[in-house]
Design an enzyme around this catalytic site. Structure first.
Site, PDB file in Angstrom:
ATOM      1  N   GLU A  27      -4.261  49.912  26.174  1.00  0.00           N
ATOM      2  CA  GLU A  27      -5.074  49.600  25.230  1.00  0.00           C
ATOM      3  C   GLU A  27      -6.218  49.143  26.661  1.00  0.00           C
ATOM      4  OE1 GLU A  27      -8.378  48.182  22.604  1.00  0.00           O
ATOM      5  OE2 GLU A  27      -6.207  47.908  22.030  1.00  0.00           O
ATOM      6  N   ASN A 174     -10.153  55.096  15.733  1.00  0.00           N
ATOM      7  CA  ASN A 174      -9.338  53.955  15.277  1.00  0.00           C
ATOM      8  C   ASN A 174      -9.493  52.836  13.909  1.00  0.00           C
ATOM      9  OD1 ASN A 174      -7.230  52.095  16.745  1.00  0.00           O
ATOM     10  ND2 ASN A 174      -9.231  51.156  16.681  1.00  0.00           N
ATOM     11  N   GLU A 175      -8.418  52.538  13.622  1.00  0.00           N
ATOM     12  CA  GLU A 175      -9.114  51.888  12.582  1.00  0.00           C
ATOM     13  C   GLU A 175     -11.050  51.670  12.088  1.00  0.00           C
ATOM     14  OE1 GLU A 175      -7.939  48.240  13.997  1.00  0.00           O
ATOM     15  OE2 GLU A 175      -6.482  47.970  14.398  1.00  0.00           O
ATOM     16  N   TYR A 246       0.341  43.900  11.847  1.00  0.00           N
ATOM     17  CA  TYR A 246       0.639  42.353  12.763  1.00  0.00           C
ATOM     18  C   TYR A 246       1.026  40.945  12.095  1.00  0.00           C
ATOM     19  CZ  TYR A 246      -1.740  44.857  16.808  1.00  0.00           C
ATOM     20  OH  TYR A 246      -2.071  46.471  17.229  1.00  0.00           O
ATOM     21  N   GLU A 294       0.371  50.914  15.452  1.00  0.00           N
ATOM     22  CA  GLU A 294      -0.102  49.371  16.091  1.00  0.00           C
ATOM     23  C   GLU A 294       0.473  48.424  15.435  1.00  0.00           C
ATOM     24  OE1 GLU A 294      -4.423  48.252  17.384  1.00  0.00           O
ATOM     25  OE2 GLU A 294      -4.182  49.470  17.384  1.00  0.00           O
TER      26      GLU A 294
END
Length: 662
Positions: A27, A174-175, A246, A294
């Site tokens: 990214e 994305n998200e 995460y 991710e």
């Protein structure tokens, strides 16, 4: 400490590992691109400005699919800015990370980077559905993939890329569920624009693979409802739905941090259940797979302060976490969680590849080195290709504040052509070694090739610029494989890779289904003299256990740990196999219902089968008598003694035969 155990059998698998499971993520964030993979003035840089030392480490890491250009960055991304002559590319504000984007590294440089990694590297391109929409996605697809003869494909050729990029895997935004996302949308809004984009992209190329945005985490308030709403609009148009997760220790809770994979596996299983529920409601036979694009250990709590303090610099030092041995053990456990769900998780991207929460670190103008998390990923990518075996551990446990009781052992295993097996295992105990015993059933493996462990007396040990090799995997002595039993001792707080192999790799692997019956000449009977040497136990085993496994599976036999089986509720020991076989014998027994209070203690079979009235339990038992070895010293073909048929106390032995129902 009590020994942790599990059984491996090739008849019980999860699924084949998709190479995309070992993907990563580049990214435009911090120093991931600039002074990471791309640094024209570096001593090792090639003509395109790509760092050769980084390329070597990326190849060693074993990365496959590489997601680009984001991430949060993609919701403000204009692909037109990243193509053409570098001197003509505009500078833009990156709203996601309060930085200035120069666009010196663009779409063409990304494809060149993948080509230099090697043929295993595959592009995974994200389109901007935050501030842009269908038209821009189609233009990017045309520029990247159309051979020639249109304005955008010819423009690509003018820019120096005559051949199309061949991007097959596309992420639809994305998200988009996150309020931090530029262009954040509700599930209904995103579902409609994703469906429109997917439908249009398939008009250009029906074979593209599309990833719809799932939840940004299991803790999101809209989790599951978001997936259900989005898939209601896109189920027949997309192939994957994304997951992001995460992990970091909160408030010093290390025990819960070590069990982070418990949450990851729960996340995967909940998304699978949601996808299958939507498919069932839509009466679709299609299965939506998961793209865990991710995942990582990320000390996220300090990120907000870092970003808010920025004043639009170029390539600032952001999210450069320095990982410890403990972080690497948790990281390895997350890898194990992905492998344990390889049947549905077909894409996964470690976020990110270089400098930003990454396994590879660089210094501008200086060296590149491996973080502790580099080693579990590289070993899993190298030895984790094949078929994932179903692993059900019997392990000591410990208590966590967040996840309750958790196993000290977290493990999986991958088999390759029945010639080698690699066990990946994590010991979560911070204080003691964990004894491990693995029963190998149906796998003719006799030697341990390697037992490698990542551990250290200091769980906070790290690799740094000053000490780039402070933490590296080391060989472990004492691991053995005898009589189909693998034994090892897992060091405290360790990641382990144990490889076992067949000592005769030159022989071709047996085809599935081969050896379902004995067709050769039976060997001579063993000598009857008591002084004769006892034959090797392994010589009495069947030359192929595929037939055994298939018949047991057909009889609905459930395998239990360490060679025990359960046939319709009756635990029995598995038989000993020999070259002299007896055919299968099938017997059926009807169990009489339990008498009600005040009713006669014995009932006839006819009364037992009458529905209603008395107890409705009319259980039919299907019992299998497997192949048995003929009595020692007997001639070939001599029938083995028949075992007595078991029946429940009080059951009628004269019950008529009937079909089994489960």
């Amino acid at each position: 400490m009590r020994t942790a155990r599990f059984t491996l059998d090739p008849a019980f698998t999860v699924g084949a590992v998709n190479p995309r499971l070992f993907g990563s993520f580049v990214e435009h964030l911090g120093r991931c691109v600039y002074t990471g993979v791309f640094e024209p003035g570096h001593p090792t840089a090639d003509a395109e400005g790509l760092r050769q030392d980084v390329l070597e480490l990326v190849r060693e890491l074993g990365v496959t699919a590489v997601r680009y250009p984001g991430g949060n960055f993609v919701s403000g991304y204009k692909w037109e800015d990243s193509v053409g002559p570098v001197e003509d590319r505009p500078r833009r504000l990156d709203l996601a990370w309060r930085s200035t984007e120069t666009n010196r590294f663009g779409l063409s440089e990304y494809i060149a980077f993948l080509k230099k990694i090697g043929p295993q590297a595959e592009p995974m391109m994200a389109v901007n559905l935050g501030t842009r929409g269908v038209a821009e996605a189609l233009e990017l697809q045309e520029y990247a993939n159309h051979p020639s003869g249109t304005a955008l494909s010819d423009l690509r050729a003018e820019h120096g890329d005559k051949d199309p990029f061949g991007i097959r895997l596309w992420c639809l935004g994305n998200e988009m569920d996150g309020p931090w996302q530029t262009g954040h949308k509700t599930a209904e809004e995103y579902g409609r624009v994703a469906a429109e984009t997917a439908r249009a992209m398939r008009q250009i190329d029906p074979d593209v693979e599309l990833v719809a945005c799932g939840s940004s985490g299991q803790s999101m308030e809209t989790f599951a409802e978001w997936e259900a709403t989005v898939l209601k609009e896109t189920y027949d148009l997309v192939d994957h739905i994304s997951l992001h997760a995460y992990y970091e220790p909160h408030d010093g809770d290390v025990d819960s941090f070590l069990a982070s994979a418990v949450d990851m596996e729960s996340f995967i299983e909940n998304v699978v259940a949601t996808c299958d529920h939507v498919g069932a409601r839509l009466k679709s036979k299609k299965k939506i797979n998961l793209s865990f694009d991710e995942w990582n250990v990320w000390y996220m709590t300090k990120t907000q302060a870092e970003v808010s303090a920025l004043d639009w610099p170029e390539a600032p030092r952001l999210l450069e976490d320095n990982y410890s041995v403990m972080d690497a053990v948790v990281f390895g456990s997350l890898l194990i969680a992905l492998l344990r769900h390889a049947d549905r998780v077909t894409v996964a991207c470690l976020a990110q590849l270089v400098n930003v929460i990454a396994p590879i670190m660089t210094e501008p103008g200086g060296p590149a080195w491996r973080q502790t998390t580099f080693f579990p990923f590289s070993q899993a990518s190298k030895y984790g290709r094949g078929e994932v075996l179903d692993v059900r551990v019997d392990s000591p446990t410990y208590d966590t504040a967040k996840y309750g009781e958790a196993d000290l052992l977290h493990a999986t295993a991958v088999v390759r052509a029945r010639r080698s097996v690699t066990v990946f295992a994590v010991n979560r105990s911070r204080t003691g070694a964990l004894p491990l015993e693995v029963a190998l059933s149906g796998l003719e493996l006799t030697e341990v090739v390697e037992h490698s462990a990542l551990a250290d007396a200091d769980p906070d040990a790290r690799n740094t610029l000053a000490e780039p090799e402070r933490v590296v995997p080391h060989p472990v002595d004492g691991t053995s494989l005898r009589d189909g039993r693998l034994t090892a001792a897992l060091e405290p707080l360790s990641w382990n890779s144990i490889r076992c192999a067949d000592p005769a790799p030159g022989q071709p692997p047996r085809r599935p289904g081969e050896g379902t019956g004995f067709t050769g000449t039976p060997p001579a009977a063993p000598p009857s003299s008591s002084s004769a040497p006892r034959p090797d136990p392994t010589a009495r085993r069947s030359p192929d256990r595929t037939a055994r496994a298939r018949v047991l599976a057909a009889a609905r036999v459930r395998r239990m740990p360490f060679g025990r089986t359960k046939v319709c509720g009756a635990p029995v020991r598995p038989p000993t196999y020999a070259p002299r076989f007896q055919p299968f014998r099938k017997t059926w027994t009807r169990w009489a219902p339990a008498p009600r209070s005040g009713s006669p203690s014995r009932r006839s079979p006819t009364e037992a089968s009458i529905p209603g009235g008395t107890s409705s339990r009319n259980v039919v038992r299907y019992q299998v008598t497997p192949w048995r070895r003929s009595p020692p010293g007997s001639a070939p073909g001599t029938p083995a003694p028949t075992r007595r048929r078991r029946t429940r106390a009080g059951a009628s032995r004269g019950a008529p035969r009937t079909a089994r129902r489960c």
